[in-house]
Design an enzyme around this catalytic site. Structure first.
Site, PDB file in Angstrom:
ATOM      1  N   TYR A 152      -1.481  13.774 -26.814  1.00 19.94           N
ATOM      2  CA  TYR A 152      -1.982  12.516 -26.281  1.00 19.94           C
ATOM      3  C   TYR A 152      -3.458  12.616 -25.898  1.00 19.94           C
ATOM      4  O   TYR A 152      -3.887  13.538 -25.216  1.00 19.94           O
ATOM      5  CB  TYR A 152      -1.180  12.103 -25.038  1.00 19.94           C
ATOM      6  CG  TYR A 152      -1.772  10.907 -24.325  1.00 19.94           C
ATOM      7  CD1 TYR A 152      -1.637   9.628 -24.863  1.00 19.94           C
ATOM      8  CD2 TYR A 152      -2.492  11.057 -23.146  1.00 19.94           C
ATOM      9  CE1 TYR A 152      -2.192   8.537 -24.230  1.00 19.94           C
ATOM     10  CE2 TYR A 152      -3.056   9.962 -22.504  1.00 19.94           C
ATOM     11  CZ  TYR A 152      -2.906   8.710 -23.057  1.00 19.94           C
ATOM     12  OH  TYR A 152      -3.456   7.627 -22.434  1.00 19.94           O
ATOM     13  N   HIS A 182     -13.715   1.319 -22.486  1.00 20.71           N
ATOM     14  CA  HIS A 182     -13.290   1.387 -21.092  1.00 20.71           C
ATOM     15  C   HIS A 182     -14.421   1.079 -20.114  1.00 20.71           C
ATOM     16  O   HIS A 182     -14.187   0.966 -18.911  1.00 20.71           O
ATOM     17  CB  HIS A 182     -12.722   2.778 -20.784  1.00 20.71           C
ATOM     18  CG  HIS A 182     -11.358   3.018 -21.370  1.00 20.71           C
ATOM     19  ND1 HIS A 182     -11.007   2.634 -22.641  1.00 20.71           N
ATOM     20  CD2 HIS A 182     -10.252   3.615 -20.840  1.00 20.71           C
ATOM     21  CE1 HIS A 182      -9.749   2.980 -22.875  1.00 20.71           C
ATOM     22  NE2 HIS A 182      -9.268   3.576 -21.797  1.00 20.71           N
ATOM     23  N   ASN A 282     -11.061  10.606 -17.051  1.00 18.06           N
ATOM     24  CA  ASN A 282      -9.711  10.516 -16.519  1.00 18.06           C
ATOM     25  C   ASN A 282      -9.634  11.214 -15.175  1.00 18.06           C
ATOM     26  O   ASN A 282      -9.846  12.414 -15.080  1.00 18.06           O
ATOM     27  CB  ASN A 282      -8.710  11.149 -17.506  1.00 18.06           C
ATOM     28  CG  ASN A 282      -7.342  10.516 -17.382  1.00 18.06           C
ATOM     29  OD1 ASN A 282      -6.813  10.385 -16.295  1.00 18.06           O
ATOM     30  ND2 ASN A 282      -6.791  10.124 -18.512  1.00 18.06           N
ATOM     31  N   TYR A 370      -7.760  -1.539  30.596  1.00 20.76           N
ATOM     32  CA  TYR A 370      -7.295  -0.650  29.528  1.00 20.76           C
ATOM     33  C   TYR A 370      -8.431  -0.206  28.609  1.00 20.76           C
ATOM     34  O   TYR A 370      -8.418   0.907  28.072  1.00 20.76           O
ATOM     35  CB  TYR A 370      -6.240  -1.352  28.677  1.00 20.76           C
ATOM     36  CG  TYR A 370      -4.913  -1.587  29.350  1.00 20.76           C
ATOM     37  CD1 TYR A 370      -4.672  -1.171  30.656  1.00 20.76           C
ATOM     38  CD2 TYR A 370      -3.890  -2.237  28.681  1.00 20.76           C
ATOM     39  CE1 TYR A 370      -3.455  -1.398  31.267  1.00 20.76           C
ATOM     40  CE2 TYR A 370      -2.662  -2.473  29.279  1.00 20.76           C
ATOM     41  CZ  TYR A 370      -2.456  -2.059  30.579  1.00 20.76           C
ATOM     42  OH  TYR A 370      -1.250  -2.282  31.180  1.00 20.76           O
ATOM     43  N   ARG A 373      -9.832   2.697  30.660  1.00 20.56           N
ATOM     44  CA  ARG A 373      -8.846   3.680  31.101  1.00 20.56           C
ATOM     45  C   ARG A 373      -8.104   4.320  29.931  1.00 20.56           C
ATOM     46  O   ARG A 373      -7.738   5.496  29.971  1.00 20.56           O
ATOM     47  CB  ARG A 373      -7.846   2.991  32.032  1.00 20.56           C
ATOM     48  CG  ARG A 373      -6.981   3.955  32.783  1.00 20.56           C
ATOM     49  CD  ARG A 373      -5.823   3.326  33.551  1.00 20.56           C
ATOM     50  NE  ARG A 373      -5.900   1.910  33.793  1.00 20.56           N
ATOM     51  CZ  ARG A 373      -4.819   1.160  34.050  1.00 20.56           C
ATOM     52  NH1 ARG A 373      -3.621   1.707  34.074  1.00 20.56           N
ATOM     53  NH2 ARG A 373      -4.940  -0.130  34.273  1.00 20.56           N
ATOM     54  N   PHE A 419      -3.359  11.684 -12.333  1.00 25.41           N
ATOM     55  CA  PHE A 419      -4.435  10.689 -12.257  1.00 25.41           C
ATOM     56  C   PHE A 419      -4.096   9.548 -11.313  1.00 25.41           C
ATOM     57  O   PHE A 419      -4.962   8.748 -10.966  1.00 25.41           O
ATOM     58  CB  PHE A 419      -4.703  10.097 -13.645  1.00 25.41           C
ATOM     59  CG  PHE A 419      -3.456   9.579 -14.308  1.00 25.41           C
ATOM     60  CD1 PHE A 419      -2.862   8.399 -13.908  1.00 25.41           C
ATOM     61  CD2 PHE A 419      -2.861  10.307 -15.324  1.00 25.41           C
ATOM     62  CE1 PHE A 419      -1.711   7.941 -14.509  1.00 25.41           C
ATOM     63  CE2 PHE A 419      -1.699   9.853 -15.937  1.00 25.41           C
ATOM     64  CZ  PHE A 419      -1.119   8.662 -15.522  1.00 25.41           C
ATOM     65  N   GLU A 504       0.960   1.420 -18.139  1.00 23.91           N
ATOM     66  CA  GLU A 504       0.541   1.754 -16.779  1.00 23.91           C
ATOM     67  C   GLU A 504       1.115   0.681 -15.854  1.00 23.91           C
ATOM     68  O   GLU A 504       0.422  -0.237 -15.420  1.00 23.91           O
ATOM     69  CB  GLU A 504      -0.983   1.819 -16.721  1.00 23.91           C
ATOM     70  CG  GLU A 504      -1.542   2.885 -17.662  1.00 23.91           C
ATOM     71  CD  GLU A 504      -3.010   2.694 -18.000  1.00 23.91           C
ATOM     72  OE1 GLU A 504      -3.648   1.805 -17.407  1.00 23.91           O
ATOM     73  OE2 GLU A 504      -3.520   3.435 -18.859  1.00 23.91           O
TER      74      GLU A 504
END
Length: 632
Positions: A152, A182, A282, A370, A373, A419, A504
């Site tokens: 792959y 990409h 990647n 608060y 404190r 990934f 994906e």
């Protein structure tokens, strides 16, 4: 219509020009106008006309004559920089001179190292062990290609096309096409500092020797980093699985000669390197590099929040009884104990006499609100959250997140899911939620400082109220930032959208988690900057009384950049100046020696901080302040 890209104070602005006869001065003013429009405080300027600047080319850094026309002096879509008088010359754009080298082996990079690499303080080199691992990994890839094994991403297409085998004659084109297709990010580019961090982190991951990149290619990438060649990387486009594909592809695009890249010597110019595609894109390095900056800035502001809150407590004439050692020993969270210790180290009347504390020693107040404190409990969990997130980010810094993974010892590649960005995504969502609380509680302390019914100080910390508004709208700004943070703290990692034709089908949305964590942290810094200014202004109304020595040092630091408020004036520059003190950790630098001196004197043998260290009983003189004696 000509169009120019102008760099102003760390931001890139696209400026169209209707006429080539417009002057360079017009271009600069238009860029500054657009810069001011994007800033809530107009960037600290009242008007464009008051801004003094000069302009230089990004390529070659040559200065431009303000009277020249853009048509005569510039090419269409040229990159120029506006340098505003009084500014340091673009410290993010042009890196500092490196002080030396950091050796990367893929296993020992720290968050501090990566931030310093982002600042340009160091160059990079590989360890001999890393070089050996990279070579062995590459040998596996070369054997796969030679034997035409189906693997792959190496001899196949990607995602939905994983079953499409690519002939050897097309493998180079496959890698180049991958990077091109990409590179689909949008939005403003990452700042140069963040780009350097991203590139350095990618080098560190490649140095682990599980990606299959060649040593020659990796050395070229290191040369690119050391020359501060910075690709143009849009900040939006990653879903955090499969890794940060879009931003890392833009990073690689410059390396294959098709993206924008900048270096101090050449300015914007064509990149020159054509290299191995999938090994460069990647992984989770964008999420993690931004997360690294986030966790370091979070740690810095959390430390300084304790100092600012201690100063506010002094101004509001609070008691230190809530920071007694025994209280925190019976609830021994590490962060809580450390925050209480810091308050004691800054406020202990025996150690640091305070005229302000002595002035209300016998008052009838029993306990504080608060917001004062409970600082150890509220600030404490923020510290513990940061430590938890830093541990995850540090592990991610030194993790192999490629796919496929190349295991040289086994002489095989395996497809997996390292990934996936869920780890840093979840951690950074948690970081945003945790750090936000520093701003939430700070805003309430600002309210107490500004409200005369709660502070015994003039309304909004200014004389002649009505004629002057003082800190009225500064408090509104703090409230607005806290409210905005509430929306930003919604976890991005609870979302997932299926992508790549359902290949994906679960993603982390870690890129947005990282970017919004940084926005939350910036808002926290700004709110605490306002509290710091308000507390220092409150001290003006308590003079001639003085606070403790370390807090007087903090006051002096603030007054070195912001003068007291006598009457109303333009406030945004004061807030920005205080913000810079916090970002540069100047407040911590001033107080730290006193905190550590107190630690050495009150913790036997100056042991490192640990939960047990805070379980030790101090003597009554050490642990019980003399403020509010009637409580006894």
């Amino acid at each position: 219509m000509p169009r120019y890209t102008v760099h102003v104070r760390g931001e890139w602005l696209a400026v169209p020009c209707l006429s080539s006869t417009n002057t360079i001065e017009w271009l600069g003013k238009e860029a500054v106008r657009r810069y001011m429009k994007n800033k809530p405080d107009n960037g600290g300027f009242a008007s464009v006309e008051e801004v003094k600047f000069y302009i230089r080319r990004c390529k070659g850094l040559g200065l431009l004559d303000l009277d020249d026309t853009v048509g005569d002096a510039l090419e269409d879509n040229e990159f120029v920089e506006v340098v505003i008088e009084g500014d340091i010359m673009s410290p993010d754009f042009i890196p500092s001179q490196p002080e030396g080298y950091i050796s990367l082996d893929g296993n020992s990079l720290t968050t501090e190292d990566l931030v310093n690499l982002g600042k340009g303080l160091y160059k990079i080199k590989l360890t001999p062990e890393a070089e050996t691992k990279v070579k062995k990994s590459r040998e596996v890839i070369e054997r796969i290609v030679k034997e035409q094994t189906v693997v792959y991403g190496i001899t196949t297409g990607f995602g939905k096309f994983a079953r499409t085998v690519i002939p050897n004659s097309n493998l180079r084109e496959l890698q180049v096409n991958l990077v091109r297709s990409h590179s689909a990010g949008v939005g403003k580019p990452l700042t140069p500092e963040r780009t350097r961090m991203l590139l350095a982190l990618r080098i560190n991951v490649l140095a682990k020797g599980y990606s299959g990149i060649s040593l020659e290619t990796l050395e070229q990438v290191i040369e690119v980093f050391n020359a501060s060649c910075l690709p143009y990387i849009p900040e939006k486009g990653t879903v955090g699985a499969s890794g940060d594909l879009a931003p890392l592809s833009h990073l690689a695009l410059g390396l294959i000669g098709e993206g924008k890249m900048w270096s101090p010597k050449s300015g914007w110019a064509d990149a020159k390197y054509v290299r191995f595609g999938l090994a460069l894109i990647n992984g989770t390095q964008m999420i993690t590099s931004l997360g690294c900056e986030a966790v370091e800035r979070a740690g810095a502001i959390a430390r300084q929040a304790d100092i600012i809150a201690a100063l506010t407590l002094e101004v509001l004439k609070g008691t230190t009884r809530a920071f007694d050692t025994d209280i925190h020993a019976v609830r021994p969270h590490r962060g809580q104990a450390e925050v209480a210790f810091r308050f004691r180290s800054l406020l202990d009347s025996d150690h640091h006499p305070s005229e302000i504390a002595e002035s209300h020693r016998f008052c009838d107040r029993v306990q504080d609100a608060y917001t004062m404190r409970c600082c150890p409990q509220v600030h404490g969990i923020v510290n513990d959250t940061i430590a938890f997130v830093k541990d995850i980010i540090t592990t991610e810094l030194n993790s192999a997140t490629d796919n496929p993974m190349v295991f040289a010892e086994r002489e095989e590649t395996i497809s997996g899911g390292n990934f996936h960005g869920e780890y840093p995504a979840k951690a950074l969502d948690y970081l945003a939620i945790g750090v936000h609380e520093l701003a939430a509680i700070s805003e309430r302390r600002i309210e107490r400082l500004c409200n005369p019914s709660l502070s015994e100080l003039p309304a909004f910390l200014v004389t002649e109220g009505g004629l002057n508004s003082g800190f009225m709208i500064a408090h509104c700004t703090a409230a607005a930032l806290v409210s905005e943070n509430k929306a930003l703290c919604h976890p991005s990692s609870v979302d997932s959208l299926s992508t790549s034709a359902a290949t994906e089908d679960h993603v982390s949305m870690g890129g947005w988690a990282a970017r919004k964590a940084l926005r939350v942290i910036e808002h926290v810094e700004q709110v605490l900057a306002i509290e710091l200014l308000a507390a220092c202004q409150g001290i003006e109304f308590l003079r001639p009384l003085r606070t403790t020595t370390p807090l007087e040092k903090v006051y002096d630091l603030v007054r070195s950049v912001v003068r007291p408020w006598i009457k109303d004036r333009f406030m945004a520059p004061d807030i920005e100046a205080a913000h810079r003190l916090l970002v540069e950790q100047k407040v911590w630098e001033v107080a730290y020696p006193y905190i550590e001196k107190y630690r050495r004197e009150h913790i036997p043998e100056s042991r490192p901080i640990s939960p047990t260290a805070f379980s030790l009983r101090m003597s009554a003189d050490d642990s019980h302040d003399h403020r509010h004696q009637n409580e006894l």
